[in-house]
Design a protein around this motif. Structure first.
Motif, mmCIF file in Angstrom:
data_model
loop_
_atom_site.group_PDB
_atom_site.id
_atom_site.type_symbol
_atom_site.label_atom_id
_atom_site.label_comp_id
_atom_site.label_asym_id
_atom_site.label_seq_id
_atom_site.Cartn_x
_atom_site.Cartn_y
_atom_site.Cartn_z
ATOM 1 N N VAL A 1 -15.052 60.302 71.296
ATOM 2 C CA VAL A 1 -14.764 61.688 71.673
ATOM 3 C C VAL A 1 -15.893 62.565 71.160
ATOM 4 N N THR A 2 -16.477 63.345 72.062
ATOM 5 C CA THR A 2 -17.617 64.188 71.704
ATOM 6 C C THR A 2 -17.273 65.660 71.860
ATOM 7 N N GLN A 3 -18.188 66.485 71.353
ATOM 8 C CA GLN A 3 -18.038 67.933 71.478
ATOM 9 C C GLN A 3 -19.334 68.519 72.021
ATOM 10 N N MET B 1 -17.181 59.669 77.087
ATOM 11 C CA MET B 1 -15.857 59.144 77.433
ATOM 12 C C MET B 1 -14.884 60.314 77.552
ATOM 13 N N ILE B 2 -14.702 61.022 76.434
ATOM 14 C CA ILE B 2 -13.985 62.302 76.474
ATOM 15 C C ILE B 2 -14.867 63.331 75.760
ATOM 16 N N ASN B 3 -15.139 64.416 76.431
ATOM 17 C CA ASN B 3 -16.023 65.442 75.889
ATOM 18 C C ASN B 3 -15.291 66.782 75.851
ATOM 19 N N ALA C 1 -14.578 55.862 84.024
ATOM 20 C CA ALA C 1 -15.346 54.620 84.190
ATOM 21 C C ALA C 1 -15.802 54.089 82.841
ATOM 22 N N ASN C 2 -16.298 54.967 81.986
ATOM 23 C CA ASN C 2 -16.757 54.537 80.656
ATOM 24 C C ASN C 2 -15.593 54.092 79.776
ATOM 25 N N ILE C 3 -14.447 54.742 79.923
ATOM 26 C CA ILE C 3 -13.268 54.363 79.138
ATOM 27 C C ILE C 3 -12.774 52.983 79.560
ATOM 28 N N LEU D 1 -14.598 63.704 85.442
ATOM 29 C CA LEU D 1 -16.001 63.783 85.852
ATOM 30 C C LEU D 1 -16.236 62.935 87.094
ATOM 31 N N ASP D 2 -17.002 63.470 88.024
ATOM 32 C CA ASP D 2 -17.356 62.751 89.250
ATOM 33 C C ASP D 2 -18.539 61.834 88.938
#
Length: 218
Positions: free
Chosen positions: A120-122, A131-133, A149-151, A170-171
């Motif tokens: 998880v990023t910021q 993955m999750i931003n 896709a990354n997850i 995200l597309d």
């Protein structure tokens, strides 16, 4: 019974008092992280879910501890750890990298790529690798982006209902198309630079020959 109620009341008041020092932003971040863990399914069921935080913000980690530590989530206990560098426990199920530590993300991503660890990023700019931003809108509302896709590549499953908490998908196709167009533009620029270099070298060669001819005449 009365003593038990008094104990619960005192515990609750202490909990509220502890959280009063936390900012609204920190509480929102903590709530997001809790829900990311809640809506994620790991391939191996463990007794606990370990969340590691890479951040220089000590106050946020304290807020997160008060909110989540030893709290049960889907019959698992949540445990927490923090570092301001890459000292990450081996049992980490989720790693949160805040804005002040995002320079480490590429190294972390490569290390945990294909492993059942949710990153998880910021405010991370490279949407192809997230993955999750978590990010803030122009109106200073907190939102998040998901790269499914990354997850999936991490062998993790995430409940689609998570989008209802303020997320967007995200597309991926659009992201890779944009990256491909950027590469094409760079290739065209390199080709143009190479052509100009060749022309310049040809001019230098011609000028050198002219100078030699002039020297012979003199």
């Amino acid at each position: 019974m009365l003593k038990k109620l008094l104990f619960l009341l005192v515990t609750f008041l202490f909990f509220i008092q502890t959280l009063q020092g936390a900012t609204t932003r920190e509480l929102l971040l903590g709530n997001y992280i809790y829900n990311f863990a809640k809506y994620t399914q790991w391939p191996k069921e463990n007794e606990q879910i370990h969340i590691h935080v890479i951040s220089r913000q000590k106050s946020f980690f304290l807020t997160l501890k008060n909110l989540l530590e030893n709290k049960q989530l889907n019959n698992h206990y949540i445990t927490l750890s923090q570092s301001d560098y890459l000292d990450i426990p081996k049992n980490s199920d989720m790693i949160y990298i805040d804005n002040s530590s995002k320079q480490y993300y590429k190294e972390i991503y490569n290390k945990y790529k294909g492993k059942p660890v949710l990153l998880v990023t910021q405010e991370h700019n490279d949407k192809r690798s997230v993955m999750i931003n978590i990010y803030e809108t122009n109106e200073q509302n907190m939102r998040f982006q998901i790269n499914s896709a990354n997850i999936l590549n991490q062998n993790l499953k995430i409940d689609p209902k998570i989008i209802l908490l303020g997320g967007t998908e995200l597309d991926v196709a659009k992201l890779y198309k944009g990256a491909q167009e950027t590469l094409v533009q760079k290739d065209a620029a390199l080709e143009e630079a190479s052509s100009l270099t060749s022309k310049l070298q040809e001019r230098i060669k011609k000028r050198t020959q002219e100078l030699k001819q002039t020297q012979k005449i003199l």
